[in-house]
Design a protein around this motif. Structure first.
Motif, PDB file in Angstrom:
ATOM      1  N   THR A 117     -12.817   5.321  -2.725  1.00  0.00           N
ATOM      2  CA  THR A 117     -11.305   5.047  -2.495  1.00  0.00           C
ATOM      3  C   THR A 117     -10.934   4.495  -1.169  1.00  0.00           C
ATOM      4  OG1 THR A 117     -10.821   6.891  -3.985  1.00  0.00           O
ATOM      5  CG2 THR A 117      -8.907   6.439  -2.376  1.00  0.00           C
ATOM      6  N   TRP A 123      -9.070   0.793  -0.227  1.00  0.00           N
ATOM      7  CA  TRP A 123      -7.786   0.808   0.532  1.00  0.00           C
ATOM      8  C   TRP A 123      -8.105   0.152   1.892  1.00  0.00           C
ATOM      9  CZ3 TRP A 123      -3.289   0.792  -1.396  1.00  0.00           C
ATOM     10  CH2 TRP A 123      -3.289   1.495  -2.650  1.00  0.00           C
ATOM     11  N   TYR A 179      -1.791  -5.841   3.051  1.00  0.00           N
ATOM     12  CA  TYR A 179      -0.830  -4.941   2.500  1.00  0.00           C
ATOM     13  C   TYR A 179       0.902  -5.076   2.812  1.00  0.00           C
ATOM     14  CZ  TYR A 179       1.358  -0.326   1.379  1.00  0.00           C
ATOM     15  OH  TYR A 179       2.107   0.758   0.668  1.00  0.00           O
ATOM     16  N   ALA A 202       0.260   9.338   3.014  1.00  0.00           N
ATOM     17  CA  ALA A 202      -0.654   8.900   3.652  1.00  0.00           C
ATOM     18  C   ALA A 202      -0.009   7.635   4.630  1.00  0.00           C
ATOM     19  CB  ALA A 202      -1.677   8.144   2.730  1.00  0.00           C
ATOM     20  N   GLY A 236      -0.617   4.734   5.512  1.00  0.00           N
ATOM     21  CA  GLY A 236      -0.820   3.206   5.204  1.00  0.00           C
ATOM     22  C   GLY A 236      -0.929   2.403   6.750  1.00  0.00           C
ATOM     23  N   ASP A 248       6.426   2.793   7.288  1.00  0.00           N
ATOM     24  CA  ASP A 248       7.475   3.606   7.097  1.00  0.00           C
ATOM     25  C   ASP A 248       7.979   4.481   8.373  1.00  0.00           C
ATOM     26  OD1 ASP A 248       7.956   3.454   4.537  1.00  0.00           O
ATOM     27  OD2 ASP A 248       6.577   5.072   3.933  1.00  0.00           O
ATOM     28  N   ASP A 290      -4.757   9.380   6.681  1.00  0.00           N
ATOM     29  CA  ASP A 290      -4.849   8.384   5.597  1.00  0.00           C
ATOM     30  C   ASP A 290      -6.610   8.277   5.718  1.00  0.00           C
ATOM     31  OD1 ASP A 290      -3.083   5.830   4.648  1.00  0.00           O
ATOM     32  OD2 ASP A 290      -5.344   5.486   4.473  1.00  0.00           O
ATOM     33  N   ILE A 291      -6.904   7.998   4.474  1.00  0.00           N
ATOM     34  CA  ILE A 291      -8.420   7.926   4.081  1.00  0.00           C
ATOM     35  C   ILE A 291      -9.085   6.688   4.601  1.00  0.00           C
ATOM     36  CG2 ILE A 291      -8.415   6.750   1.682  1.00  0.00           C
ATOM     37  CD1 ILE A 291     -10.483   8.761   1.045  1.00  0.00           C
ATOM     38  N   MET A 313      -8.614  11.004   7.409  1.00  0.00           N
ATOM     39  CA  MET A 313      -8.752  12.084   6.652  1.00  0.00           C
ATOM     40  C   MET A 313      -8.452  11.984   5.122  1.00  0.00           C
ATOM     41  SD  MET A 313      -7.176  15.978   7.718  1.00  0.00           S
ATOM     42  CE  MET A 313      -7.814  15.816   9.396  1.00  0.00           C
ATOM     43  N   ASP A 314      -9.275  12.633   4.326  1.00  0.00           N
ATOM     44  CA  ASP A 314      -9.099  12.506   2.799  1.00  0.00           C
ATOM     45  C   ASP A 314      -8.159  13.857   2.517  1.00  0.00           C
ATOM     46  OD1 ASP A 314      -9.289  12.878   0.176  1.00  0.00           O
ATOM     47  OD2 ASP A 314     -11.476  12.336   0.126  1.00  0.00           O
ATOM     48  N   VAL A 315      -7.126  13.683   1.854  1.00  0.00           N
ATOM     49  CA  VAL A 315      -6.153  14.653   1.553  1.00  0.00           C
ATOM     50  C   VAL A 315      -6.995  15.883   0.750  1.00  0.00           C
ATOM     51  CG1 VAL A 315      -5.503  13.843  -0.801  1.00  0.00           C
ATOM     52  CG2 VAL A 315      -3.972  15.363   0.309  1.00  0.00           C
ATOM     53  N   ALA A 372       4.893   9.059   0.759  1.00  0.00           N
ATOM     54  CA  ALA A 372       5.891   7.809   0.033  1.00  0.00           C
ATOM     55  C   ALA A 372       4.882   6.673  -0.440  1.00  0.00           C
ATOM     56  CB  ALA A 372       6.376   7.104   1.254  1.00  0.00           C
ATOM     57  N   CYS A 373       5.088   6.700  -1.863  1.00  0.00           N
ATOM     58  CA  CYS A 373       4.189   5.988  -2.758  1.00  0.00           C
ATOM     59  C   CYS A 373       2.735   6.446  -2.463  1.00  0.00           C
ATOM     60  CB  CYS A 373       4.421   4.457  -2.448  1.00  0.00           C
ATOM     61  SG  CYS A 373       6.060   3.989  -2.734  1.00  0.00           S
ATOM     62  N   SER A 417      -1.935   6.920  -5.684  1.00  0.00           N
ATOM     63  CA  SER A 417      -3.093   6.074  -5.061  1.00  0.00           C
ATOM     64  C   SER A 417      -4.337   7.319  -4.820  1.00  0.00           C
ATOM     65  CB  SER A 417      -2.627   5.629  -3.764  1.00  0.00           C
ATOM     66  OG  SER A 417      -1.615   4.607  -3.857  1.00  0.00           O
ATOM     67  N   ILE A 418      -3.824   8.561  -4.720  1.00  0.00           N
ATOM     68  CA  ILE A 418      -5.049   9.185  -4.265  1.00  0.00           C
ATOM     69  C   ILE A 418      -5.893   9.665  -5.568  1.00  0.00           C
ATOM     70  CG2 ILE A 418      -3.800  10.230  -2.476  1.00  0.00           C
ATOM     71  CD1 ILE A 418      -3.437  12.661  -3.951  1.00  0.00           C
TER      72      ILE A 418
HETATM   73  C1  LIG Z   1       0.096   2.516  -1.713  1.00  0.00           C
HETATM   74  S1  LIG Z   1      -0.547   2.997  -0.101  1.00  0.00           S
HETATM   75  C2  LIG Z   1       0.872   3.687   0.639  1.00  0.00           C
HETATM   76  C3  LIG Z   1       1.127   3.709   2.036  1.00  0.00           C
HETATM   77  C4  LIG Z   1       2.341   4.043   2.744  1.00  0.00           C
HETATM   78  N1  LIG Z   1       2.768   5.462   2.516  1.00  0.00           N
HETATM   79  C5  LIG Z   1       3.211   3.176   2.436  1.00  0.00           C
HETATM   80  O1  LIG Z   1       4.251   3.540   1.470  1.00  0.00           O
HETATM   81  O2  LIG Z   1       3.384   2.105   2.670  1.00  0.00           O
HETATM   82  C6  LIG Z   1      -1.422   4.356  -0.589  1.00  0.00           C
HETATM   83  C7  LIG Z   1      -2.370   5.040   0.823  1.00  0.00           C
HETATM   84  O3  LIG Z   1      -2.778   6.128   0.404  1.00  0.00           O
HETATM   85  C8  LIG Z   1      -4.052   6.088   1.142  1.00  0.00           C
HETATM   86  N2  LIG Z   1      -4.962   7.118   0.397  1.00  0.00           N
HETATM   87  C9  LIG Z   1      -5.424   6.830  -0.820  1.00  0.00           C
HETATM   88  N3  LIG Z   1      -6.368   7.961  -1.287  1.00  0.00           N
HETATM   89  C10 LIG Z   1      -6.245   9.088  -0.121  1.00  0.00           C
HETATM   90  C11 LIG Z   1      -6.962  10.133   0.110  1.00  0.00           C
HETATM   91  N4  LIG Z   1      -7.663  10.758  -0.768  1.00  0.00           N
HETATM   92  N5  LIG Z   1      -6.570  10.909   1.289  1.00  0.00           N
HETATM   93  C12 LIG Z   1      -5.677  10.098   2.110  1.00  0.00           C
HETATM   94  N6  LIG Z   1      -5.455   9.013   1.978  1.00  0.00           N
HETATM   95  C13 LIG Z   1      -5.357   8.375   0.841  1.00  0.00           C
HETATM   96  C14 LIG Z   1      -4.543   4.742   1.210  1.00  0.00           C
HETATM   97  O4  LIG Z   1      -5.442   4.495   2.278  1.00  0.00           O
HETATM   98  C15 LIG Z   1      -3.459   4.089   1.350  1.00  0.00           C
HETATM   99  O5  LIG Z   1      -2.795   3.829   2.665  1.00  0.00           O
END
Ligand SMILES: C[S@@+](CC[C@H](N)C(=O)[O-])C[C@H]1O[C@@H](n2cnc3c(N)ncnc32)[C@H](O)[C@@H]1O
Length: 203
Positions: free
Chosen positions: A5, A9, A16, A46, A48, A52, A66-67, A92-94, A110-111, A115-116
């Motif tokens: 993951t 990303w 992005y 996260a 991103g 935002d 964010d991961i 950090m990973d959620v 947000a969005c 993705s996680i």
């Molecule tokens: C679609 S993007 C959205 C980013 C931001 N929230 C936005 O709306 O622009 C998804 C984000 O989730 C993060 N992400 C994915 N898996 C994750 C995890 N397990 N823990 C933390 N962040 C994570 C990705 O790195 C990415 O930045």
């Protein structure tokens, strides 16, 4: 830490902003309204690239995670350029958050639940770090019940998820399955783009 993951990303980070320019502009008013109740000790999952941050109410003290290290690097720059309060951004990973139980008054996403890797498990971890009367606020795109959108989203999802988000997650059900009590679901565009507000539910 989920390495695949993180790698996915990291790869998405550079392009992005360009890829999301349309939605960033189209959803600007909705996002400003969505983030306006931010107060207290806030977690943003996260970050991103930090697009935002410009919608956050001014002078808050926010923790973001964010991961992806590449996303975090871009977001830290944006926190300096675009925001007049504090945004403390952690890689950090959620699913493996280091915050103690019951740390935050509010959590915003947000969005991200698209993705996680494991949305229900991720939400259970979010619930752990939320204070007993804390609030979860989500701005998420989800699966649709309406043809042909449900079919289109189901078809797009396997390809999209190789490079980015899944397009057909039932996030409302996932929030409930993680133990939250849902207070409000507002459809912003058909039933695909939603605001979901919840509290921790039974403790
Ligand atoms: C679609 S993007 C959205 C980013 C931001 N929230 C936005 O709306 O622009 C998804 C984000 O989730 C993060 N992400 C994915 N898996 C994750 C995890 N397990 N823990 C933390 N962040 C994570 C990705 O790195 C990415 O930045």
């Amino acid at each position: 830490m989920n390495l695949s993951t993180r790698k996915k990303w990291d790869t998405a980070a550079q392009g992005y902003d360009l890829l999301t320019r349309g939605t960033d502009q189209r959803w600007a008013q909705h996002k400003a309204h969505f983030f306006s109740p931010m107060q207290g000790k806030v977690l943003f999952l996260a970050a991103g690239t930090g697009l935002d941050f410009k919608f956050f109410p001014s002078q808050q003290d926010i923790t973001a995670i964010d991961i992806s290290p590449k996303m975090v690097k871009l977001a830290r720059q944006r926190a300096i350029e675009d925001y007049d309060g504090i945004i403390d951004i952690h890689e950090m990973d959620v699913h493996q958050m280091l915050f103690p139980d019951e740390t935050f008054d509010q959590i915003y996403t947000a969005c991200t639940l698209c993705s996680i890797p494991n949305p229900v498990e991720g939400l259970i971890h979010l619930r752990r770090v939320l204070k007993p009367h804390g609030e979860l606020h989500m701005f998420e795109h989800t699966a649709s019940h309406y043809p042909p959108f449900n079919l289109i989203l189901n078809m797009m999802s396997p390809l999209m998820s190789r490079f980015g988000p899944e397009m057909n997650r039932d996030t409302v059900t996932n929030v409930r399955r993680a133990g939250f009590a849902i207070h409000r679901v507002e459809n912003l565009h058909l039933d695909i783009l939603k605001v979901i507000c919840a509290t921790r539910g039974k403790i």
